[in-house]
Design a protein around this motif. Structure first.
Motif: not given
Length: 119
Positions: A26-29, A34-36, A62-68, A89-91
């Motif tokens: 994700w890209l966080l504005g 939030r943009q996937l 700012i980015y976010e990785l979400i691991f399932s 798990v979000p990073l």
């Protein structure tokens, strides 16, 4: 130098790379939007086959990785309690220099995780 973003997931409970784990990027504005950007799965080495972002795709922000991880461990370890202790798990991390290599590894078990900026 060409900038890129990569990841790697290690299953520390079982001692091997986390295969076929779903990962969202994700890209966080700055406005909270939030943009996937991508949804991918790790390969047999716990990595992605190509960088998550590279060259002109990688921008300051700012980015976010979400691991399932909950789905992953439900397939690989029997008799885990439900609901799972860890599910997604979000990073969140920042890209300051889009010409650099940002490697965001995840070391994970059903009960804990850690990360760092790798190389």
């Amino acid at each position: 130098m060409v900038g890129k973003l990569t990841t790697h997931v290690l299953d520390t409970a079982q001692g091997y790379p986390a295969r076929q784990m779903k990962v969202e990027l994700w890209l966080l504005g700055s406005d909270g939007e939030r943009q996937l950007l991508k949804t991918i799965h790790t390969n047999k080495d716990g990595r992605t086959d190509t960088p998550l972002l590279a060259d002109e795709e990688l921008k300051t922000g700012i980015y976010e990785l979400i691991f399932s991880v909950g789905d992953y461990f439900a397939k690989h370890i029997d008799n885990l309690p439900q609901p799972a202790f860890l599910n997604r798990v979000p990073l969140q991390f920042g890209i300051a220099d889009p010409n650099s290599h940002y490697h965001v590894p995840l070391l994970v078990s059903p009960w804990s995780y850690s990360t760092y900026r790798g190389s």
